[in-house]
Structure formats: C-alpha cells, structure tokens
Design a protein around this motif. Structure first.
Motif, mmCIF file in Angstrom:
data_model
loop_
_atom_site.group_PDB
_atom_site.id
_atom_site.type_symbol
_atom_site.label_atom_id
_atom_site.label_comp_id
_atom_site.label_asym_id
_atom_site.label_seq_id
_atom_site.Cartn_x
_atom_site.Cartn_y
_atom_site.Cartn_z
ATOM 1 N N LEU A 1 -0.987 -3.444 17.699
ATOM 2 C CA LEU A 1 -1.133 -2.348 18.158
ATOM 3 C C LEU A 1 -1.445 -1.363 17.064
ATOM 4 C CD1 LEU A 1 -0.803 -0.071 20.195
ATOM 5 C CD2 LEU A 1 1.713 -0.088 20.021
ATOM 6 N N GLY A 2 -0.695 -1.423 15.890
ATOM 7 C CA GLY A 2 -0.977 -1.015 14.521
ATOM 8 C C GLY A 2 -2.597 -0.891 14.269
ATOM 9 N N GLU B 1 -8.147 8.346 3.328
ATOM 10 C CA GLU B 1 -7.540 7.472 4.222
ATOM 11 C C GLU B 1 -6.783 6.359 3.752
ATOM 12 O OE1 GLU B 1 -11.081 8.217 7.831
ATOM 13 O OE2 GLU B 1 -11.363 6.380 6.497
ATOM 14 N N LEU B 2 -7.142 5.986 2.775
ATOM 15 C CA LEU B 2 -6.498 4.690 2.036
ATOM 16 C C LEU B 2 -5.295 5.118 1.287
ATOM 17 C CD1 LEU B 2 -6.215 1.863 1.081
ATOM 18 C CD2 LEU B 2 -7.577 2.517 -0.969
ATOM 19 N N LEU B 3 -5.269 6.464 0.778
ATOM 20 C CA LEU B 3 -3.990 7.164 0.302
ATOM 21 C C LEU B 3 -3.028 7.451 1.269
ATOM 22 C CD1 LEU B 3 -5.568 9.900 -2.267
ATOM 23 C CD2 LEU B 3 -4.525 8.001 -2.831
ATOM 24 N N TYR B 4 -3.617 7.845 2.312
ATOM 25 C CA TYR B 4 -2.520 7.975 3.589
ATOM 26 C C TYR B 4 -1.817 6.686 3.904
ATOM 27 C CZ TYR B 4 -4.427 12.756 4.461
ATOM 28 O OH TYR B 4 -4.914 13.991 4.073
ATOM 29 N N LEU B 5 -2.565 5.682 4.235
ATOM 30 C CA LEU B 5 -2.242 4.473 4.698
ATOM 31 C C LEU B 5 -1.231 3.695 3.578
ATOM 32 C CD1 LEU B 5 -2.459 2.648 7.092
ATOM 33 C CD2 LEU B 5 -4.096 1.438 5.847
ATOM 34 N N SER B 6 -1.553 3.902 2.492
ATOM 35 C CA SER B 6 -0.909 3.286 1.368
ATOM 36 C C SER B 6 0.502 4.069 1.110
ATOM 37 C CB SER B 6 -1.502 2.907 0.114
ATOM 38 O OG SER B 6 -1.886 4.460 -0.459
ATOM 39 N N SER B 7 0.327 5.516 1.011
ATOM 40 C CA SER B 7 1.382 6.069 0.702
ATOM 41 C C SER B 7 2.584 5.983 1.926
ATOM 42 C CB SER B 7 1.147 7.717 0.505
ATOM 43 O OG SER B 7 0.546 8.118 1.590
ATOM 44 N N GLY B 8 2.106 5.797 2.999
ATOM 45 C CA GLY B 8 2.940 5.872 4.374
ATOM 46 C C GLY B 8 3.658 4.447 4.335
ATOM 47 N N TYR B 9 2.724 3.349 3.980
ATOM 48 C CA TYR B 9 3.439 2.097 3.915
ATOM 49 C C TYR B 9 4.512 1.863 2.874
ATOM 50 C CZ TYR B 9 3.367 -3.222 4.234
ATOM 51 O OH TYR B 9 3.752 -4.364 4.322
ATOM 52 N N LEU C 1 12.406 0.940 6.733
ATOM 53 C CA LEU C 1 12.280 0.285 7.854
ATOM 54 C C LEU C 1 13.016 -1.435 7.525
ATOM 55 C CD1 LEU C 1 9.011 0.753 9.666
ATOM 56 C CD2 LEU C 1 11.208 1.736 10.263
ATOM 57 N N GLY C 2 13.090 -1.685 6.402
ATOM 58 C CA GLY C 2 13.479 -3.038 5.547
ATOM 59 C C GLY C 2 13.121 -4.222 6.445
ATOM 60 N N THR C 3 11.728 -4.433 6.951
ATOM 61 C CA THR C 3 11.458 -5.393 7.937
ATOM 62 C C THR C 3 10.852 -6.631 7.023
ATOM 63 O OG1 THR C 3 9.490 -4.462 8.308
ATOM 64 C CG2 THR C 3 11.306 -4.285 9.969
ATOM 65 N N GLU C 4 10.327 -6.399 5.743
ATOM 66 C CA GLU C 4 9.754 -7.327 5.059
ATOM 67 C C GLU C 4 10.540 -7.841 3.783
ATOM 68 O OE1 GLU C 4 6.822 -8.664 5.946
ATOM 69 O OE2 GLU C 4 5.293 -7.088 6.410
ATOM 70 N N PRO C 5 9.937 -9.072 3.667
ATOM 71 C CA PRO C 5 10.865 -9.595 2.461
ATOM 72 C C PRO C 5 10.152 -9.341 1.053
ATOM 73 C CG PRO C 5 9.325 -11.348 3.068
ATOM 74 C CD PRO C 5 9.074 -10.061 4.036
ATOM 75 N N PHE C 6 10.131 -8.071 0.989
ATOM 76 C CA PHE C 6 9.468 -7.445 -0.436
ATOM 77 C C PHE C 6 10.200 -6.071 -0.496
ATOM 78 C CE2 PHE C 6 6.069 -8.321 -3.218
ATOM 79 C CZ PHE C 6 5.747 -7.138 -3.736
ATOM 80 N N LEU D 1 4.377 -2.531 9.603
ATOM 81 C CA LEU D 1 5.647 -2.926 9.055
ATOM 82 C C LEU D 1 6.611 -3.798 10.253
ATOM 83 C CD1 LEU D 1 6.519 -0.047 6.693
ATOM 84 C CD2 LEU D 1 6.316 -2.527 6.002
ATOM 85 N N LEU D 2 6.725 -3.258 11.365
ATOM 86 C CA LEU D 2 7.417 -3.859 12.367
ATOM 87 C C LEU D 2 6.789 -5.216 12.714
ATOM 88 C CD1 LEU D 2 8.199 -0.701 14.621
ATOM 89 C CD2 LEU D 2 9.720 -2.015 13.072
#
Length: 326
Positions: free
Chosen positions: A53-54, A162-170, A177-182, A93-94
């Motif tokens: 969906l993302g 667009e890359l700045l938006y995506l990377s900064s939001g991530y 959200l704390g869903t990733e092992p990183f 991230l989810l």
C-alpha cells in the motif's frame, strides 16, 4: 513548462508523469519484497499489505497525477508533500522491509548488516535528534525559501525534493514506530513528545504560508493555466493543508503509538524502566555498581547501599542516623 489540462476526476486518474528513476526504484522494491516473502514463507500478510500500500501511494505521489500537477498547483504540491513525508514512510515502516531483508538473507549478509548498524554513520543518521532536525530543515527549507521555486521549474531538483521528503519522513518515524531492527527505539512517552514537536513545525510553516499575502513562488502564477484557484488562494489552501493535514497525520501516528503502548504486555514499562534505573542510580551512587538483574528490594548488598544512602541524607540531622531497613 507545459500546463496539463484542467484538474478533474478524469484527469486525476488518467494524467501520469512517472520519472524513469522512480519507476525503477519502485519496481525493484516491489520485486525484492516479494522475493523476501517467498524465502521467509511465514511472513505476516498484514505487513505485506502495509508495504505494498505504501508503494502504491508512493507511485501515485511520485508518478501519478499528484506529481503531474504538483508544479502547477501549490495545493497539489502540498498533497504530494504530505504523502511522501508522512503517509508513505509510515506504511513502508509498518511493512518492516529491513526485518524481512534480515530474515531472508544469509549469515554473511547479517553480519555485514550488523556491523553497518553499529557504525558511527548509521548511529548518526538514525539518531532521533538528527532525524528531527533533518525533518524540520526539509519542511522549512522547501517551503519558506526560494528552493520551492527552483523545484517547480527544474525536474531534477523536483526529484531531489521528493527524495528529501521520503527520507526525512522515514528517518523521523523510524524511532517512533519502532518496527525495524535498526536505529534507536524511543520510550513510548518520548515518542509522543517528538510527534508533538513535529506538529509545531508543521503548524508554524502552515500558518506562515496562510499569512503570506503575495505568492512567493512565481511558478504557481501561471497565466496559461486559466483554471483552478487564484495564486493567493492556492497558496493559502496549501498552507492550511500543511497546518491541519500535517497535524492530523501526526495525530494518527500518535494513535498508533498509544495503541501499541496500551496493548503492550509491559504497559508503561518504558517509563517504569527509566524510573527503576534512576532509583538504582540514587541508591548505589553509580549506575554500574550492581548487576542489572539484581532485585534492589531483596539483595543484601542493595539494602546496605540503601541504608548508606539514607544515612548520608539524614545522618547529620540531630546527630542521628536513619534506622536500617529490614
């Protein structure tokens, strides 16, 4: 710059402007995630749905009508901004693609990834303070400076935006959200505080745009457009979207955080763990005096340290020491 036809429900579904680079990245991500699912096999369907969906919304934002009209109407640009900086990163991230990659990879890759995760560069990039500063700088820098005019008139700069938006939001949402092992996982209460401060950034920028009386970006004052809102109304609607829409999306993420917090088996364990650590530090005088697994209320050494602390606090009071705990 070629002005697209008037925005309508038909053109919103049929007008596309997909950059080749974005198409390649999205296709590789979709194929790689599918390969990981086939390798792991017991991957949860819910996480796959979130991830794809993302990717779908990312495709619309980066190559659909949202992208085609984002350099013509400021309100559409703001819709693209909110999708790429909040909605798409949250869904990705989810979907936990990094965890899927870790589980689907061999031991050598896992060791390499573990070393990369412990590196100084990774620590800086995923640090919550850096992530927030990066997010705030992107939001302010792309809306309250001439950068937006350059992005609206130069496709390459628009792609960088667009890359700045995506990377900064991530990176901003990664510790929340704390869903990733990183990266680092913030305590639940601190996650809500960071989201609240993030709302302040969106609110300040949105209100600034709402109070601007002259269009600051000439690219959106197109005499050949002949349709849609006027330049000032377009700017103000975009500012309102930043203010209200950005805050609502932050609130939505806060609901996710609270839901996970309440449903966690540890409840308010994050805060409790911090308080326990503070109690240990106060009792022992230093955080590493006792084994972390030792129960302060049962261990004799801990009780002696506790009595010593009380003696230090009250020993000078009327020349008497506090009675030892039993």
């Amino acid at each position: 710059m070629t002005v697209p036809p008037a925005l309508s429900w038909h053109t919103a579904l049929t007008v596309w402007d997909m950059p080749v680079a974005a198409a390649v990245v999205i296709a590789v991500a979709a194929a790689g995630y599918l390969a990981g699912i086939l390798r792991v096999r017991d991957w949860r369907l819910r996480e796959a749905v979130w991830f794809y969906l993302g990717l779908l919304l990312g495709t619309v934002a980066a190559g659909g009508s949202v992208n085609a009209y984002s350099t013509v109407l400021f309100t559409v640009h703001m819709a693209q901004h909110l999708l790429l900086i909040m909605v798409v990163p949250a869904l990705l991230l989810l979907g936990r693609p990094l965890e899927l990659l870790r589980r689907a990879s061999g031991d050598r890759f896992r060791r390499t990834a573990a070393r990369a995760r412990r590196s100084r560069a990774a620590g800086l990039l995923t640090h919550p303070v850096f992530a927030f500063v990066y997010y705030a700088a992107v939001v302010v820098g792309t809306h309250l400076t001439p950068f937006q005019q350059t992005a609206a008139t130069h496709p390459v700069v628009h792609g960088v935006e667009e890359l700045l938006y995506l990377s900064s939001g991530y990176l901003f949402l990664l510790p929340i959200l704390g869903t990733e092992p990183f990266g680092r996982r913030l305590p639940q209460l601190l996650r809500l505080v960071v989201l609240l401060v993030g709302m302040v950034v969106d609110t300040v920028v949105g209100l600034t745009l709402l109070m601007t009386s002259q269009p600051p970006f000439p690219a959106y004052v197109s005499p050949g457009r002949g349709w849609g809102p006027g330049p000032v109304d377009d700017l103000h609607w975009g500012g309102a979207m930043m203010w209200v829409g950005g805050d609502l999306l932050m609130a939505g993420v806060a609901v996710i955080v609270i839901t996970v917090w309440v449903g966690s088996s540890s409840g308010a364990g994050d805060l409790g763990a911090w308080l326990e650590s503070a109690r240990r530090s106060a009792v022992t005088g230093r955080t590493d005096t006792l084994d972390p697994g030792v129960d302060l209320d049962e261990d004799e050494e801990a009780l002696r340290a506790y009595n010593a602390m009380l003696n230090r606090l009250h020993g000078g009071e009327n020349g008497q020491q506090h009675r030892p705990a039993k």
